[in-house]
Design a protein around this motif. Structure first.
Motif, PDB file in Angstrom:
ATOM      1  N   GLY A  85       0.797  -1.231   0.000  1.00  0.00           N
ATOM      2  CA  GLY A  85       0.000   0.000   0.000  1.00  0.00           C
ATOM      3  C   GLY A  85       0.825   1.275   0.000  1.00  0.00           C
ATOM      4  O   GLY A  85       0.287   2.366   0.188  1.00  0.00           O
ATOM      5  N   TRP A  86       2.131   1.166  -0.223  1.00  0.00           N
ATOM      6  CA  TRP A  86       2.967   2.359  -0.269  1.00  0.00           C
ATOM      7  C   TRP A  86       2.813   3.044  -1.625  1.00  0.00           C
ATOM      8  O   TRP A  86       2.467   2.418  -2.616  1.00  0.00           O
ATOM      9  CB  TRP A  86       4.442   1.992  -0.059  1.00  0.00           C
TER      10      TRP A  86
ATOM     11  N   ILE B 121      10.176  -3.135   5.583  1.00  0.00           N
ATOM     12  CA  ILE B 121       8.999  -2.264   5.425  1.00  0.00           C
ATOM     13  C   ILE B 121       8.165  -2.290   6.710  1.00  0.00           C
ATOM     14  O   ILE B 121       7.722  -1.249   7.207  1.00  0.00           O
ATOM     15  CB  ILE B 121       8.172  -2.712   4.198  1.00  0.00           C
ATOM     16  N   THR B 122       7.991  -3.482   7.271  1.00  0.00           N
ATOM     17  CA  THR B 122       7.220  -3.583   8.523  1.00  0.00           C
ATOM     18  C   THR B 122       7.887  -2.757   9.622  1.00  0.00           C
ATOM     19  O   THR B 122       7.218  -2.021  10.357  1.00  0.00           O
ATOM     20  CB  THR B 122       7.128  -5.061   8.973  1.00  0.00           C
ATOM     21  N   ALA B 123       9.209  -2.862   9.726  1.00  0.00           N
ATOM     22  CA  ALA B 123       9.921  -2.118  10.777  1.00  0.00           C
ATOM     23  C   ALA B 123       9.730  -0.614  10.600  1.00  0.00           C
ATOM     24  O   ALA B 123       9.514   0.115  11.573  1.00  0.00           O
ATOM     25  CB  ALA B 123      11.406  -2.478  10.752  1.00  0.00           C
ATOM     26  N   VAL B 124       9.772  -0.150   9.343  1.00  0.00           N
ATOM     27  CA  VAL B 124       9.582   1.292   9.101  1.00  0.00           C
ATOM     28  C   VAL B 124       8.152   1.684   9.460  1.00  0.00           C
ATOM     29  O   VAL B 124       7.913   2.695  10.134  1.00  0.00           O
ATOM     30  CB  VAL B 124       9.888   1.653   7.623  1.00  0.00           C
ATOM     31  N   GLU B 125       7.193   0.860   9.032  1.00  0.00           N
ATOM     32  CA  GLU B 125       5.783   1.179   9.319  1.00  0.00           C
ATOM     33  C   GLU B 125       5.535   1.257  10.821  1.00  0.00           C
ATOM     34  O   GLU B 125       4.756   2.076  11.290  1.00  0.00           O
ATOM     35  CB  GLU B 125       4.873   0.103   8.704  1.00  0.00           C
ATOM     36  N   GLU B 126       6.213   0.400  11.553  1.00  0.00           N
ATOM     37  CA  GLU B 126       5.991   0.371  13.009  1.00  0.00           C
ATOM     38  C   GLU B 126       6.899   1.343  13.747  1.00  0.00           C
ATOM     39  O   GLU B 126       6.888   1.402  14.977  1.00  0.00           O
ATOM     40  CB  GLU B 126       6.207  -1.061  13.526  1.00  0.00           C
ATOM     41  N   GLY B 127       7.725   2.068  13.002  1.00  0.00           N
ATOM     42  CA  GLY B 127       8.608   3.060  13.621  1.00  0.00           C
ATOM     43  C   GLY B 127       9.710   2.435  14.458  1.00  0.00           C
ATOM     44  O   GLY B 127      10.253   3.060  15.370  1.00  0.00           O
ATOM     45  N   ARG B 128      10.038   1.159  14.124  1.00  0.00           N
ATOM     46  CA  ARG B 128      11.097   0.488  14.896  1.00  0.00           C
ATOM     47  C   ARG B 128      12.470   0.868  14.387  1.00  0.00           C
ATOM     48  O   ARG B 128      12.630   1.274  13.232  1.00  0.00           O
ATOM     49  CB  ARG B 128      10.933  -1.031  14.783  1.00  0.00           C
ATOM     50  N   LYS B 129      13.470   0.700  15.244  1.00  0.00           N
ATOM     51  CA  LYS B 129      14.854   0.976  14.849  1.00  0.00           C
ATOM     52  C   LYS B 129      15.309  -0.066  13.835  1.00  0.00           C
ATOM     53  O   LYS B 129      14.834  -1.205  13.865  1.00  0.00           O
ATOM     54  CB  LYS B 129      15.760   0.891  16.080  1.00  0.00           C
ATOM     55  N   PRO B 130      16.256   0.285  12.949  1.00  0.00           N
ATOM     56  CA  PRO B 130      16.751  -0.702  11.982  1.00  0.00           C
ATOM     57  C   PRO B 130      17.296  -1.947  12.674  1.00  0.00           C
ATOM     58  O   PRO B 130      17.901  -1.852  13.741  1.00  0.00           O
ATOM     59  CB  PRO B 130      17.872   0.041  11.261  1.00  0.00           C
TER      60      PRO B 130
END
Ligand code: SF4
Length: 460
Positions: A28-29, A135-144
């Motif tokens: 969905g990006w 992508i999931t990590a970015v969506e959830e605002g998690r650190k790399p």
């Protein structure tokens, strides 16, 4: 959320970027119109030339500035970045994730991240299957998170680009040849061939989207080795039969890059007899002197190559041969250079990608003695370009007056009333026609040649 791709280098990189882009789209990006508006930037890198890497370091410098501004670090506010800061404050996302993939990622791996803290993820060519997790990590605002490079290369389900009528289909990856000037085997690893069922599955996806032409892709495409001894000519045969059986939208099959040493008689016969395989054939010679070919570790001689060309011409009379030519390899004498010119004249290439040798750190040729001064390389390059221009004009003029099936694919930039199409030999033809014909095979009469583009009239 939005993504932005910067892709450098070869068709393989274009295809891999397109495949990764599909993952973003499926989640969905949206594609950002401008890098300033992107949440994630993916830089797909090339290591073939040192200059390509230098350019990417420049881009990382740019992203360091952009990221710093987004995080509002006061000391990052240079004069030019102030504009970006205002822009970002008003319109842009507040974070930026920078992902580096491709050959440079594979070559430098973690050291790239160490040198350039702006890089959040380094995704080597074997770790592309990690994009979903990133992508999931970015969506959830998690650190790399740390990426383990998988030991198994995986092919993406498809590299299809939305709306396209032509598509790349990777069938193998890596290279076992170790040409002495080339970094590819070190960064892409050994050859891995894609299983037939995966290739056919991708053809189904492409056919469902109306794709008309595919290019089978690999660093060394004709050394394909599938299951049960399936070789490249066998693969072409199976694909031809499959698209007939399925009444696929795909009609034309091209392939690149092929290596002369793996261009077998069986392959020539398959090209000659398979109505789907196009007659535009790229057979990269690199040089015309056996001495230089040996130093390049190309594993064929000038004579071998000329025998191959004659066999192709005999079996496929309409073959349009194109090639790659490298000038100024270490040890290249005036006599060696003359052999390049004489080979070009003998083969009569329709076009050539011509370039001069640049030492690539980490390859045997970079430390060879007798490196050629750059001004000599440039002068030799100019001579081969001039020679090729004349050959191109003479070879292509033969087709003026013919009526041919072409694939219309884009509106001409010079004249919006005209379409540009490809012939089976992979030449360009411009002709007046409505945009509704884009993506269709039409018949065009070739009326004249302008540079390396034909002008024609639509017949039907
Ligand atoms: S065949 Fe030679 S030039 Fe081509 S990718 Fe392999 S090593 Fe590089």
């Amino acid at each position: 959320m939005t993504y932005f791709f910067e892709t450098y280098g070869c068709e393989m990189n274009l295809s891999e970027s397109a495949a990764v882009e599909q993952i973003f789209i499926s989640r969905g990006w949206k594609k950002a119109d401008d890098v300033q508006l992107a949440d994630v930037v993916v830089i797909n890198t090339c290591s073939v030339r040192a200059t390509a890497e230098t350019r990417i370091f420049g881009r990382l410098g740019f992203y360091s500035g952009l990221k710093a501004v987004r995080h509002m670090e006061p000391n990052a506010k240079t004069r030019s970045m102030e504009t970006a800061a205002e822009y970002v404050k008003k319109n842009g996302p507040v974070t930026l994730t920078v992902i580096v993939m491709g050959c440079m990622a594979e070559r430098l791996l973690k050291s790239l991240q160490k040198e350039w803290p702006v890089v959040d993820y380094v995704v080597g060519t074997y770790a592309k299957n990690k994009f979903g997790d990133i992508i999931t990590a970015v969506e959830e605002g998690r650190k790399p998170f740390e990426i383990d490079d998988s030991p198994v290369y995986t092919f993406a389900e498809t590299s299809y680009e939305e709306g396209a009528f032509s598509a790349f289909v990777p069938i193998m990856h890596g290279c076992n040849n170790f040409c002495s000037y080339c970094i590819v085997p070190y960064v892409r690893g050994r050859e891995v061939s894609r299983p037939l069922d995966q290739i056919l599955h991708e053809l189904d996806i492409l056919s469902a989207r109306g794709v008309k032409e595919i290019t089978l892709l690999g660093q060394n495409v004709n050394s394909y080795r599938g299951e049960d001894g399936l070789n490249f000519p066998g693969l072409l045969k199976k694909i031809g039969a499959y698209i007939d059986e399925k009444k696929s939208s795909i009609e034309w099959i091209r392939f690149e890059s092929s290596n002369p040493k793996d261009f077998s008689d069986e392959l020539i016969q398959e090209i000659a007899s398979n109505r789907h395989v196009c007659t535009g054939l790229h057979v990269a010679v690199q040089h015309g002197s056996t001495k230089i070919l040996k130093a390049m570790n190309r594993r064929y001689t000038r004579e071998d190559y000329l025998v191959l060309v004659n066999k192709i011409k005999a079996a496929v009379p309409d073959a349009a041969l194109t090639t790659d030519i490298m000038l100024g390899f270490p040890g290249e004498s005036d006599e060696d250079f003359e052999e390049v010119l004489s080979l070009m004249k003998e083969v009569q290439y329709e076009s050539a990608f011509m370039y001069y040798y640049n030492p690539r750190e980490g390859t045997p040729a970079a430390v060879m003695e007798d490196q050629i001064p750059v001004e000599v390389k440039k002068a030799r390059l100019q001579k081969v370009i001039d020679t090729q221009l004349k050959i191109t004009s003479s070879v292509m003029s033969r087709y003026v007056g013919r009526t041919e099936k072409v694939l219309a694919d884009i509106i001409s930039r010079d004249n919006p009333k005209e379409l540009l199409a490809k012939t089976e030999r992979n030449e360009r033809v411009a002709f007046e026609a409505p945009a509704s014909l884009i993506g269709k095979f039409v018949t065009v009469k070739i009326e004249s040649l302008n540079g390396n583009t034909f002008r024609g009239i639509l017949v039907e």
